[in-house]
Write an enzyme that holds these catalytic residues in place. Structure first.
Site, PDB file in Angstrom:
ATOM      1  N   ASN A   1      -1.659  25.911  12.498  1.00 45.65           N
ATOM      2  CA  ASN A   1      -2.769  26.422  13.319  1.00 45.65           C
ATOM      3  C   ASN A   1      -3.468  27.635  12.704  1.00 45.65           C
ATOM      4  O   ASN A   1      -4.647  27.858  12.931  1.00 45.65           O
ATOM      5  CB  ASN A   1      -2.330  26.686  14.774  1.00 45.65           C
ATOM      6  CG  ASN A   1      -1.234  27.706  14.886  1.00 45.65           C
ATOM      7  OD1 ASN A   1      -0.563  28.025  13.902  1.00 45.65           O
ATOM      8  ND2 ASN A   1      -1.029  28.213  16.077  1.00 45.65           N
TER       9      ASN A   1
ATOM     10  N   GLU B   1       6.722  40.553  13.682  1.00 47.30           N
ATOM     11  CA  GLU B   1       5.945  40.463  12.440  1.00 47.30           C
ATOM     12  C   GLU B   1       4.779  41.434  12.518  1.00 47.30           C
ATOM     13  O   GLU B   1       4.224  41.651  13.588  1.00 47.30           O
ATOM     14  CB  GLU B   1       5.426  39.040  12.259  1.00 47.30           C
ATOM     15  CG  GLU B   1       6.563  38.040  12.116  1.00 47.30           C
ATOM     16  CD  GLU B   1       6.088  36.648  11.778  1.00 47.30           C
ATOM     17  OE1 GLU B   1       6.649  36.045  10.850  1.00 47.30           O
ATOM     18  OE2 GLU B   1       5.164  36.154  12.446  1.00 47.30           O
TER      19      GLU B   1
ATOM     20  N   GLU C   1       9.134  32.830  15.604  1.00 43.67           N
ATOM     21  CA  GLU C   1       8.004  33.003  16.532  1.00 43.67           C
ATOM     22  C   GLU C   1       7.721  31.605  17.074  1.00 43.67           C
ATOM     23  O   GLU C   1       7.200  30.749  16.365  1.00 43.67           O
ATOM     24  CB  GLU C   1       6.814  33.590  15.788  1.00 43.67           C
ATOM     25  CG  GLU C   1       5.739  34.102  16.714  1.00 43.67           C
ATOM     26  CD  GLU C   1       4.477  33.288  16.651  1.00 43.67           C
ATOM     27  OE1 GLU C   1       4.248  32.516  17.615  1.00 43.67           O
ATOM     28  OE2 GLU C   1       3.738  33.418  15.667  1.00 43.67           O
TER      29      GLU C   1
ATOM     30  N   CYS D   1      -0.206  29.954  19.671  1.00 46.71           N
ATOM     31  CA  CYS D   1       0.991  30.189  20.488  1.00 46.71           C
ATOM     32  C   CYS D   1       0.733  31.239  21.562  1.00 46.71           C
ATOM     33  O   CYS D   1       1.455  31.297  22.545  1.00 46.71           O
ATOM     34  CB  CYS D   1       2.148  30.668  19.614  1.00 46.71           C
ATOM     35  SG  CYS D   1       2.611  29.458  18.406  1.00 46.71           S
TER      36      CYS D   1
HETATM   37  C1  SIN Z   1       0.197  31.836  16.528  1.00 45.60           C
HETATM   38  O1  SIN Z   1      -0.450  31.041  17.183  1.00 45.60           O
HETATM   39  O2  SIN Z   1       1.371  31.605  16.253  1.00 45.60           O
HETATM   40  C2  SIN Z   1      -0.388  33.099  15.977  1.00 45.60           C
HETATM   41  C3  SIN Z   1      -1.615  33.531  16.615  1.00 45.60           C
HETATM   42  C4  SIN Z   1      -2.080  34.902  16.163  1.00 45.60           C
HETATM   43  O3  SIN Z   1      -1.615  35.474  15.169  1.00 45.60           O
HETATM   44  O4  SIN Z   1      -2.927  35.427  16.846  1.00 45.60           O
END
Ligand code: SIN
Length: 497
Positions: free
Chosen positions: A170, A477, A270, A304
């Site tokens: 993604n 992270e 994550e 996510c």
């Molecule tokens: C993710 O969807 O895992 C990361 C999204 C983000 O860094 O904003």
């Protein structure tokens, strides 16, 4: 530099100014190679449904080789100074910036997101290199007062060793850089499994790292589709790998965790979320609508940290729905390279089917479609940006949709909505909008998540500790905490002083 023999791209691959960034094989010890692969897999442009290229389907033997190279390279890489590593990270940042447009074009071709978003992702991804260049040189230890006379306790922070990295599709660039920048800053070497859907961005980043002076063997990349599960297992079980960093689903996270148990690896995961997004009666509704657009519909809902359940308080339910539907009506859906396109495709047909099944299930349970609710009749994998009202007791309650579907639940009291927001196994991000300062602090503290957006739907940046609680994983992270996830703390107790 040795490159794979075939660097020619399929007709539907992106046109790059610097076509050297178009790599068509894995990377082992500084060599572009197919390893032991006897087969290839196709990468599909989700905006057209067409093949944009093929890559070698590497396997377990290639992981073993990659680990040996990374283990060998570690001997000298771990001895480089923080200042040397910071200089290389800074160079990677510069080269990424110089190749910004090409890297964005690669993302849009393989992931589908609109070019404006892909450009934003490259800026975001590059920022991890500048951030960790800064963190590397502030890699302080401690001097700890001793309970024993004549003893001095100090700590130093050392690299963990060879690290296995598994990234998602993604954010084909930023999820790689967030891990790799920290891993390198700390002095580790890495074996990276590129996602089968978006491997070209990973290969281009790895090449930029090499151009910036990352030595052979420090970054190794495995490309695979059919052997994904075996490659992951080997990474988890290989005794020379000492850490696994994974971004992906909770389901896969659980498998990787159990596979890593035999060698007791350090893990940073994550994983999936099911973010609540709460709009209180006292919210600024225009800001709340902008927040939900940024958060729910970013990357067509495939992040996510996307809002999954939008809770709107009774008193503003109708007004909020009207404003949101108006904003969604202005979206322009299409292939990411198209003029004025705001929202691209989903990653594949299964993703489209999942969104549709969530819509159907919600409607079966009493929800109403305000806008959207259908697949889009275009080549590629598109779904209409959708708003549902009166959502209640359906699959969305417990499952991440990972698509452009805003499900509006109705609630009456703060107490009730906090209980409903927290009633889930996962806890990555949560959002709410209120103009009441006491409520702001109260709700932020009460939400069971790793990250809260209060009066904002956009929280991501290199400076923040990104990560979740509960079944959304562990580890952080980015931020000042991000480096220590890639380090061991060693005590040096000096006696006889
Ligand atoms: C993710 O969807 O895992 C990361 C999204 C983000 O860094 O904003």
């Amino acid at each position: 530099m040795s490159r794979s023999a075939s660097t020619s791209a399929a007709p539907s691959s992106p046109q790059l100014k610097n076509d050297k960034l178009w790599l068509t094989s894995g990377l082992l010890n500084g060599q572009w190679t197919s390893g032991t692969a006897t087969d290839t897999f196709e990468v599909i442009n989700p905006g057209t449904g067409k093949v944009m290229g093929t890559l070698p389907d590497m396997g377990v033997e290639d992981v073993k080789q990659a680990v040996k190279h990374a283990h060998e390279a570690l001997k000298s890489w771990r001895k480089t100074s923080e200042t040397e590593r910071a200089a290389i990270l800074t160079k990677i940042f510069q080269l990424t910036t110089e190749n910004h447009e090409d890297l964005a074009q690669i993302i849009t071709a393989e992931n589908g997101k609109p070019l404006a978003d892909a450009r934003g992702e490259i800026t975001y991804g590059a920022s991890y290199f500048s951030w960790f260049a800064g963190e590397a040189v502030r890699n302080y230890g401690d001097v700890i007062p001793s309970a024993t006379k004549g003893v001095q306790n100090t700590t130093i922070k050392q690299p963990i060793g060879v690290c296995g990295i598994i990234t998602p599709w993604n954010f084909p660039n930023a999820m790689v850089t967030r891990k790799v920048a920290a891993a390198l800053a700390a002095g580790n070497t890495v074996v990276l499994k590129a996602p089968a859907e978006t491997p070209y961005s990973v290969l281009a980043m790895a090449d930029i790292c090499r151009q910036a002076g990352v030595p052979d063997g420090v970054i190794n990349v495995i490309t695979t589709s059919k052997h994904t599960a075996d490659v992951g297992k080997e990474m988890c079980e290989n005794p020379l790998i000492h850490k696994i960093s994974f971004t992906g689903s909770t389901r896969v996270g659980k498998i990787l965790m159990s596979q890593s148990a035999s060698t007791l690896k350090k893990l940073s995961f994550e994983l999936g979320g099911n973010a609540p997004f709460i709009v209180f009666d006292d919210a600024d509704l225009d800001k709340a609508v902008a927040g939900v657009i940024a958060c729910k519909f970013r990357q067509s809902g495939q992040t996510c940290v996307c809002a999954n359940r939008v809770y709107v308080q009774d008193g503003v339910y109708e007004a909020f729905t009207t404003k949101l539907a108006e904003a969604v009506r202005n979206f322009k859906v299409g292939e990411g390279t198209g003029e004025g396109i705001t929202h691209g495709p989903l990653i594949h047909q299964a993703a489209v089917d999942k969104v549709h099944s969530h819509v159907e299930d919600a409607v079966k349970n009493g929800a109403k479609v305000v806008i959207g609710g259908k697949k889009v009749d275009l080549p590629g994998y598109f779904y209409e940006p959708t708003v549902l009202t009166e959502v209640n007791s359906c699959a969305i309650d417990n499952e991440e949709t990972f698509g452009p579907l805003a499900a509006l639940y109705r609630f009456k009291t703060e107490e009730e909505v906090i209980a409903r927001a927290n009633d889930t196994e996962v806890g990555l991000a949560g959002y709410f909008f209120t103009e009441n300062i006491s409520r702001l602090h109260r709700v932020a503290a009460a939400l069971e998540v790793g990250m809260v957006g209060a009066n904002t739907g956009a929280i991501s940046q290199a400076a923040i500790p990104f990560g979740g609680i509960k079944e959304s994983g562990f580890g952080r992270e980015g931020s000042k905490y991000g480096l220590q996830d890639w380090q061991n703390i060693k005590l040096i107790s000096i006696g006889g002083l």
